[in-house]
Design an enzyme around this catalytic site. Structure first.
Site, PDB file in Angstrom:
ATOM      1  N   ASP A  42      11.394   6.464  33.987  1.00  0.00           N
ATOM      2  CA  ASP A  42      10.088   6.167  33.397  1.00  0.00           C
ATOM      3  C   ASP A  42       8.928   6.665  34.266  1.00  0.00           C
ATOM      4  OD1 ASP A  42       8.301   4.843  31.591  1.00  0.00           O
ATOM      5  OD2 ASP A  42       8.208   3.121  32.938  1.00  0.00           O
ATOM      6  N   GLU A  63      18.206   0.564  39.562  1.00  0.00           N
ATOM      7  CA  GLU A  63      18.711   0.274  38.220  1.00  0.00           C
ATOM      8  C   GLU A  63      19.814   1.181  37.702  1.00  0.00           C
ATOM      9  OE1 GLU A  63      15.434  -0.130  35.487  1.00  0.00           O
ATOM     10  OE2 GLU A  63      14.918  -2.049  36.355  1.00  0.00           O
ATOM     11  N   TYR A  94      12.033  -8.578  33.884  1.00  0.00           N
ATOM     12  CA  TYR A  94      10.877  -8.533  32.981  1.00  0.00           C
ATOM     13  C   TYR A  94      10.891  -9.684  31.980  1.00  0.00           C
ATOM     14  CZ  TYR A  94       9.629  -4.125  35.097  1.00  0.00           C
ATOM     15  OH  TYR A  94       9.234  -3.176  36.000  1.00  0.00           O
ATOM     16  N   GLU A 142      10.672  -5.542  41.145  1.00  0.00           N
ATOM     17  CA  GLU A 142       9.833  -5.228  39.982  1.00  0.00           C
ATOM     18  C   GLU A 142       9.711  -6.461  39.112  1.00  0.00           C
ATOM     19  OE1 GLU A 142      10.936  -1.858  37.519  1.00  0.00           O
ATOM     20  OE2 GLU A 142      11.288  -0.602  39.286  1.00  0.00           O
TER      21      GLU A 142
HETATM   22  C1  EVA Z   1       8.876  -0.421  33.467  1.00  0.00           C
HETATM   23  N1  EVA Z   1      10.947  -0.806  34.601  1.00  0.00           N
HETATM   24  O1  EVA Z   1       9.465  -0.634  32.424  1.00  0.00           O
HETATM   25  C2  EVA Z   1       9.679  -0.157  34.721  1.00  0.00           C
HETATM   26  C3  EVA Z   1       9.908   1.290  35.018  1.00  0.00           C
HETATM   27  C4  EVA Z   1      10.721   1.415  36.293  1.00  0.00           C
HETATM   28  O2  EVA Z   1       8.684   1.980  35.133  1.00  0.00           O
HETATM   29  C5  EVA Z   1      12.023  -0.438  35.289  1.00  0.00           C
HETATM   30  O3  EVA Z   1      12.710   0.637  37.313  1.00  0.00           O
HETATM   31  O4  EVA Z   1      12.978  -1.164  35.208  1.00  0.00           O
HETATM   32  C6  EVA Z   1      12.073   0.796  36.078  1.00  0.00           C
HETATM   33  O5  EVA Z   1      10.863   2.731  36.708  1.00  0.00           O
HETATM   34  O6  EVA Z   1       7.670  -0.431  33.506  1.00  0.00           O
END
Ligand code: EVA
Length: 599
Positions: free
Chosen positions: A165, A418, A474, A512
């Site tokens: 991404d 990942e 997330y 993240e």
């Molecule tokens: C995202 N999520 O969705 C981020 C990506 C990133 O930019 C990830 O490791 O899991 C990735 O590169 O915003």
């Protein structure tokens, strides 16, 4: 490693010329360059700055998206002096390069984010001009890191199809140095530290390519000599050592010299070092024996127009912003950065998790989303490409560790971002890479890797290789966003309860977590993409993290908005920045600033 990767310096033994500036460039979609002898002179070329990511400089889409071979050319003059070796050092050419001097191939390199150096002493014309040509290729495949593929369109055009991404910026993206170093020279050095009461021992080893003796001298910030040792390896004892601490970075100068029988310098290399230790003890991370909680960012090398090029003024702004939010750490997601970032972090007292470009290890255009959507696995690590991929991964790891091992700012190495880790072949793939990194790092820093959403206890096979478990999560964005935020919190807690069993004696950090936020969008009550939602998202995530004492760090995603490939998932790029792409704060910046002041 054939050539030394030491950063270029100028002193009475070494010199360099920076070849940065306007070069010639030309695309080579049909791969005719070598056959047509472009290495002897590039016809019909346009001008192109070096270093630069070429993409965003153009106004035509085919040029921005160009994928394939392309050529660069410049000329340099060399004087008559034949007493030194002539080394050409590229700090980063993305993703692979063939280098020619006066039409003769000088060497090749695979991997776009680490330096390579070529000894061109026998290929150059002394007292004359020399032609330097570079064939670059920016295609992605399943043996390159990062991983991806190439799409061929109906008109024959090729574009990159990253399995990751961020935009596939490419070109000669970092500086090029023409170095002159002594024939007998210092190739590399290792340092490691032990602390006792107020004193410190610096254990060092110097690698040279000759038999003359080496002297190591340590100077403090005022230029006072504080320790001396003779020999290619030894221990420098420092009384009342000033330690390198977070945001209080004391750097010593460690000068290595190769001396001849008369005591004259044959070579000299000055290293800036910070005396500090890093270790993992139980589920804590210790810096100089004291617990440290990591606060900060996953980042990108990314900016408008210039792409991935290092801009000193921009980096200065970024460090000021990171300091303003009371951060102490960042991860070089998803590749080793330009060397200046590490030099600045050493000076500023910032901590770095240094990541190799092992990203996109899953067959999907957006692996994070595919995995979130259904825990999809593509048996990536069972393919025929795996041995070559692993060899490239190993080389990149070696180059990164050799390049960065002596930076006090680097406190951990990250070996993946990942990948699919839910089956045995993934573990088999990564195990030798972790073993290799452990062997290579003289400071035996903790190793880690960022685990994907479906790498959960019971399914994941790779957390056990890590000294620090690192999660990309997330909850509240890809998983249960908007009105489902309370459910997201419950699901998050449920997963954390499982990690609690594993992390009794292992720290866990978040590498993240974040929510896309459009800087112009406000809404009360919040909706996803609004500034208000980004704050609520973070408040929920922090509430959960604060309830688990094995959580030892939080690196939010991302420091700033950044460019990605086009698609319905992205609004001209990823908008999870705490800052906009031009480095102004979103509301969440104030939330982080307040939290990290107290944390
Ligand atoms: C995202 N999520 O969705 C981020 C990506 C990133 O930019 C990830 O490791 O899991 C990735 O590169 O915003």
């Amino acid at each position: 490693m054939e050539q030394s990767l030491l950063y270029p310096v100028r002193n009475d033994a070494r010199d360099y010329t920076l070849l940065d500036g306007m070069w010639k460039m030309r695309f080579d979609p049909e791969v005719l360059g070598e056959k047509n002898e472009w290495q002897n002179g590039l016809p019909d070329a346009f001008s192109m700055p070096v270093p630069a990511s070429f993409a965003d400089l153009f106004t035509e889409k085919e040029k921005r998206e160009y994928c394939g071979d392309f050529w660069y050319e410049t000329k340099f003059f060399l004087d008559e002096d034949r007493s030194t070796r002539v080394i050409l050092r590229f700090s980063g050419v993305t993703h692979r390069a063939d280098v020619y001097i006066n039409g003769v191939k000088a060497g090749s390199h695979e991997g776009g984010f680490t330096p390579f150096a070529l000894d061109i002493s026998d290929l150059v014309n002394y007292g004359a001009r020399n032609l330097l040509s570079v064939r670059v290729n920016n295609e992605l495949n399943e043996t390159s890191i990062p991983c991806g593929s190439v799409k061929t369109h109906m008109d024959g055009r090729k574009t990159a199809a990253p399995y990751f991404d961020f935009y596939n910026y490419s070109g000669i993206q970092r500086s090029v140095h023409l170095m002159r170093i002594p024939k007998e020279s210092i190739r590399d050095y290792d340092t490691s530290f032990t602390l006792e009461n107020n004193d410190a021992d610096i254990t060092y080893r110097v690698y040279t390519d000759g038999e003359h003796p080496v002297i190591a001298e340590l100077f403090d910030r005022d230029g006072q000599k504080v320790a001396l040792c003779e020999g290619k390896s030894g221990v420098l004892h420092v009384q009342n050592a000033r330690l390198w601490e977070v945001r209080d970075a004391y750097l010593y100068s460690l000068v290595f010299r190769i001396v001849d029988e008369a005591g004259n310098n044959i070579d000299k290399y000055p290293a800036k070092i910070g005396i500090r230790t890093v270790e993992v003890k139980g589920n804590k991370i210790l810096l100089n024996g004291k617990e440290i909680y990591l606060k900060g960012y996953g980042r990108h090398e990314d900016f408008e127009v210039v792409g991935r090029q290092f801009i000193p003024a921009l980096a200065k702004r970024d460090f000021e912003l990171m300091k303003w939010t009371n951060a102490n750490c960042f991860r070089t997601s998803h590749y080793p950065y330009d060397e200046h970032w590490y030099q600045m972090a050493d000076e500023e007292g910032f901590l770095i998790i240094d990541e190799v470009p092992a990203v996109g290890m899953m067959r999907s255009l957006m692996n994070f989303a595919a995995a979130g959507a259904g825990g999809k696995d593509t048996r990536f690590f069972t393919a025929d490409t795996v041995p070559q991929l692993q060899a490239n991964h190993r080389n990149a790891l070696e180059e990164m560790i050799i390049r960065d091992k002596n930076h006090p700012s680097v406190i951990a190495f990250s070996i993946f971002n990942e990948p699919e880790t839910t089956y045995k072949e993934a573990h088999d793939y990564f195990k030798p890479l972790f073993d290799f990194a452990r062997e290579l790092d003289p400071q035996k820093r903790p190793l880690t890797g960022a685990l994907l959403v479906n790498s959960t206890p019971g399914k994941d096979t790779c957390a056990e290789l890590c000294d620090i478990v690192a999660l990309n999560r997330y909850y509240g964005w890809y998983i249960m966003g908007g009105p489902d935020l309370p459910e997201a919190e419950m699901a998050f807690r449920k997963e954390m309860d499982q990690w609690a069993l594993i992390c009794k004696d292992k720290p866990l950090i978040f590498t993240e977590f974040g929510a896309d936020t459009y800087a112009a969008e406000h809404k009360l009550p919040s909706v996803m993409w609004s500034q208000e939602y980004q704050n609520e998202y973070y408040e929920m995530n922090f509430r959960v993290m604060d309830d688990y004492d094995f959580v030892q760090g939080e690196l939010v995603w991302n420091f700033a908005d950044f460019q990605t490939t086009e698609g319905i998932m992205r609004l001209n790029g990823n908008k999870k920045g705490i800052f906009t792409r031009n480095r102004q704060p979103k509301d969440a910046a104030f939330l982080l600033k307040k939290r990290w002041e107290q944390k």
